[in-house]
Design a protein around this motif. Sequence first.
Motif, PDB file in Angstrom:
ATOM      1  N   GLU A  90       8.819  -2.122  -7.493  1.00 28.70           N
ATOM      2  CA  GLU A  90       8.836  -2.573  -6.109  1.00 28.70           C
ATOM      3  C   GLU A  90       7.520  -3.232  -5.709  1.00 28.70           C
ATOM      4  O   GLU A  90       7.498  -4.197  -4.956  1.00 28.70           O
ATOM      5  CB  GLU A  90       9.133  -1.396  -5.170  1.00 28.70           C
ATOM      6  CG  GLU A  90      10.565  -0.906  -5.251  1.00 28.70           C
ATOM      7  CD  GLU A  90      11.551  -1.971  -4.807  1.00 28.70           C
ATOM      8  OE1 GLU A  90      11.213  -2.765  -3.881  1.00 28.70           O
ATOM      9  OE2 GLU A  90      12.632  -2.071  -5.385  1.00 28.70           O
ATOM     10  N   ARG A  91       6.446  -2.676  -6.267  1.00 25.38           N
ATOM     11  CA  ARG A  91       5.118  -3.260  -5.968  1.00 25.38           C
ATOM     12  C   ARG A  91       5.046  -4.694  -6.499  1.00 25.38           C
ATOM     13  O   ARG A  91       4.510  -5.588  -5.853  1.00 25.38           O
ATOM     14  CB  ARG A  91       4.012  -2.388  -6.573  1.00 25.38           C
ATOM     15  CG  ARG A  91       3.801  -1.061  -5.816  1.00 25.38           C
ATOM     16  CD  ARG A  91       2.763  -0.210  -6.541  1.00 25.38           C
ATOM     17  NE  ARG A  91       1.466  -0.845  -6.543  1.00 25.38           N
ATOM     18  CZ  ARG A  91       0.573  -0.756  -5.563  1.00 25.38           C
ATOM     19  NH1 ARG A  91       0.839  -0.037  -4.488  1.00 25.38           N
ATOM     20  NH2 ARG A  91      -0.592  -1.377  -5.647  1.00 25.38           N
TER      21      ARG A  91
ATOM     22  N   ILE B  31       0.837  -1.203   0.000  1.00 24.78           N
ATOM     23  CA  ILE B  31       0.000   0.000   0.000  1.00 24.78           C
ATOM     24  C   ILE B  31       0.871   1.253   0.000  1.00 24.78           C
ATOM     25  O   ILE B  31       0.588   2.239  -0.683  1.00 24.78           O
ATOM     26  CB  ILE B  31      -0.939  -0.004   1.220  1.00 24.78           C
ATOM     27  CG1 ILE B  31      -1.953  -1.159   1.114  1.00 24.78           C
ATOM     28  CG2 ILE B  31      -1.649   1.332   1.372  1.00 24.78           C
ATOM     29  CD1 ILE B  31      -2.772  -1.381   2.358  1.00 24.78           C
ATOM     30  N   ALA B  32       1.956   1.175   0.744  1.00 25.80           N
ATOM     31  CA  ALA B  32       2.812   2.369   0.878  1.00 25.80           C
ATOM     32  C   ALA B  32       3.734   2.570  -0.340  1.00 25.80           C
ATOM     33  O   ALA B  32       4.194   3.667  -0.606  1.00 25.80           O
ATOM     34  CB  ALA B  32       3.643   2.249   2.144  1.00 25.80           C
ATOM     35  N   GLU B  33       4.017   1.494  -1.060  1.00 26.08           N
ATOM     36  CA  GLU B  33       4.979   1.582  -2.182  1.00 26.08           C
ATOM     37  C   GLU B  33       4.328   2.222  -3.398  1.00 26.08           C
ATOM     38  O   GLU B  33       3.233   1.819  -3.819  1.00 26.08           O
ATOM     39  CB  GLU B  33       5.492   0.177  -2.526  1.00 26.08           C
ATOM     40  CG  GLU B  33       6.568   0.160  -3.568  1.00 26.08           C
ATOM     41  CD  GLU B  33       7.792   0.923  -3.119  1.00 26.08           C
ATOM     42  OE1 GLU B  33       8.245   1.796  -3.864  1.00 26.08           O
ATOM     43  OE2 GLU B  33       8.298   0.661  -1.973  1.00 26.08           O
ATOM     44  N   GLN B  34       5.057   3.157  -4.045  1.00 22.79           N
ATOM     45  CA  GLN B  34       4.525   3.872  -5.221  1.00 22.79           C
ATOM     46  C   GLN B  34       5.131   3.327  -6.497  1.00 22.79           C
ATOM     47  O   GLN B  34       4.488   3.365  -7.561  1.00 22.79           O
ATOM     48  CB  GLN B  34       4.826   5.366  -5.079  1.00 22.79           C
ATOM     49  CG  GLN B  34       4.156   6.026  -3.882  1.00 22.79           C
ATOM     50  CD  GLN B  34       2.645   5.944  -3.959  1.00 22.79           C
ATOM     51  OE1 GLN B  34       2.071   6.072  -5.068  1.00 22.79           O
ATOM     52  NE2 GLN B  34       1.997   5.733  -2.831  1.00 22.79           N
ATOM     53  N   GLU B  35       6.352   2.853  -6.406  1.00 21.34           N
ATOM     54  CA  GLU B  35       7.002   2.387  -7.626  1.00 21.34           C
ATOM     55  C   GLU B  35       6.470   1.011  -8.008  1.00 21.34           C
ATOM     56  O   GLU B  35       6.372   0.109  -7.180  1.00 21.34           O
ATOM     57  CB  GLU B  35       8.502   2.323  -7.405  1.00 21.34           C
ATOM     58  CG  GLU B  35       9.136   3.686  -7.196  1.00 21.34           C
ATOM     59  CD  GLU B  35      10.632   3.606  -7.098  1.00 21.34           C
ATOM     60  OE1 GLU B  35      11.175   2.492  -7.400  1.00 21.34           O
ATOM     61  OE2 GLU B  35      11.243   4.599  -6.719  1.00 21.34           O
ATOM     62  N   GLU B  36       6.220   0.918  -9.344  1.00 18.02           N
ATOM     63  CA  GLU B  36       5.589  -0.304  -9.860  1.00 18.02           C
ATOM     64  C   GLU B  36       6.518  -1.500  -9.716  1.00 18.02           C
ATOM     65  O   GLU B  36       6.072  -2.606  -9.400  1.00 18.02           O
ATOM     66  CB  GLU B  36       5.214  -0.106 -11.334  1.00 18.02           C
ATOM     67  CG  GLU B  36       4.425  -1.271 -11.936  1.00 18.02           C
ATOM     68  CD  GLU B  36       3.107  -1.505 -11.219  1.00 18.02           C
ATOM     69  OE1 GLU B  36       2.615  -2.661 -11.193  1.00 18.02           O
ATOM     70  OE2 GLU B  36       2.531  -0.564 -10.638  1.00 18.02           O
TER      71      GLU B  36
END
Length: 616
Positions: A430-431, A423-428
């Motif tokens: 890393e997601r 939820i906190a991660e913005q980079e695809e």
Amino acid sequence: MFRNTPVIINQFLLKQLPKATALIDRDFKVVFASDKWVEEFNLSTRDILNENIQDLLGLNSDQWINAVLGCFKGKTSDSFQENYTTIEHGTRWFQWDMLPWYNEDENIIGAIIQAEDITLHANNEQKLEQLQFILKETVEIGKIGNWEYKQSQDIFTSCSMINTILEIEENSKLTLDEYIEFYKIGYNRNTLSMAIFSAMENKRAWNEKLQLITAKGNQRWVNVSGKPLYNSGKYVGIIGIVQDITDYVLKEHQTKTSEHLLKTLINNIPLQIYIKDTESKKILANRMELDHCGISNEIDIIGKDDFDIYDKELAQKYRNEDLEVMISQTPMINKELRHKNPDGSSSYFLSSKIPLKGTNGETTGLVGITMDISEIKQKEKDLKNLINVTSLQNKKLLNFAHIISHNLRSHSANFSMLLEFLIAEQEEAERQKIVGMLTDASNNLMETLHTLNDIVTINSESATSKVEVDLNIQVNKVLNNLNSLLEENKATVITDIPIGTRIHVIPSYLNNILTQIISNSIRYKKPNVNPLIKLGLSYVQNYTVLSIEDNGLGLDMKKYGEKLFGMYKTFHDNQDTKGLGLFIVKNQIETMDGKVNAHSQVGEGTTLNLYFNEEN
């Protein structure tokens, strides 16, 4: 008789008198005695003349002395009887007659004494009196009456006891036919009539137990006997005896009823009951005792002792118990006994022995009571097993609950943390990486759930699904499945299991157990040493024991022994192991009512002993 008769003139006559006669003066001295007197009292004429008659014969009774003194006063004594005792003749009875002795001047100068030996008559009278007493008491106590029939006069006479038995007036007179009619119609009256007829015609006596009805309508049992009378070979009549045995018969019936009731009771009570005499020979045994001894009829066990029934050692043991109880007069209560049955099984009993005492307090035998408690012992054993299994299951359940709590909590925490990162991660990129991690976590959770499910399945499996298998065949199947692993590791397996060995197992469990243990023996081999695995067989009580020995790394049992069969327990640096193999092995063999233990030393290898329960 002797008045006015000079003694000297009549001496010759007096000497020959047939009755013992003596003349005494007023000083009690003997003046003359007849030959019969001398003979009766075993004396001699020389010894008695001028001697005191009392000193000679020891006659000192008041009646005798008073009779003599009365003669001195002119009185003639009435005849009387007294006994006279001597050493030679014992006690004798005499009848004494005494009268005054007069001289020519009709003066009383002494007494004339005559004695007659009536011992035989007195003894006969005494015996007759005794017999009359005995007869009277016998008639009264024994309720015995007698009757007589005289044919020539057609007269029937009976004693008063007959009237008492028949409950008729004391002075009533009966005829023979009237007497017969008191007996019950049918068998009783016919039997008596035929007995009387047979006595008349065939000179035959009889003795019968019959029933009669009294004049008051009461039913009585009597013992009737009779005998015909003959005179010069001609029948003249009959004599008969009747005894009222009603009380005896009623008590006999009551006793038989009580015996039957007691016999019925002891034959149907679920206990072995017997009575022995002082020689330990049985005088009574109920049905259960007969069945236990393998005897059909009670008559076949009466008079037998334990040596006739059991082996010598057991019989001697029972005899020693009997003697201890009878000598000490102390009961032996609820002693537990164990018998080995021919089929190898055991039976258990509670035995009690109670001394029997006679009226004098002496031991006359003993009563034995035995209860078969084999079923109770089996239930007790089953209960203990159930308690043990329940305790074990509770421990497993608690352990399982801890495992579930720990494992699921770990997975849950892992999922929660990864979701927060996602939820906190913005980079695809890393997601996507976190999603991959979530997928791995999901797979790990599924694997954990499958493992837990397998464990639940094992613990819920019933031992009743066991079947009989050939152990060598099952071992060969496992070895064939592991053939590639064995060849790759250059492992040698030696089996020393007798051909035809069969055990009761759940086949899938046995397959898994063998696979796990043999695989572990290869997995934990020593570096640069080819694995050697040995399978052997032994028997311990009700268990068939399969031993699997290897030459692997081994482990420190003092350090790890209690954890060896735990869940997720590992003891070597092996990345492929999860610590579930031996945990599952233990659960599976315990599900089959067996057990497992291990022996191991570091660097020496490990031996696992699998106990397969052949009793259940």
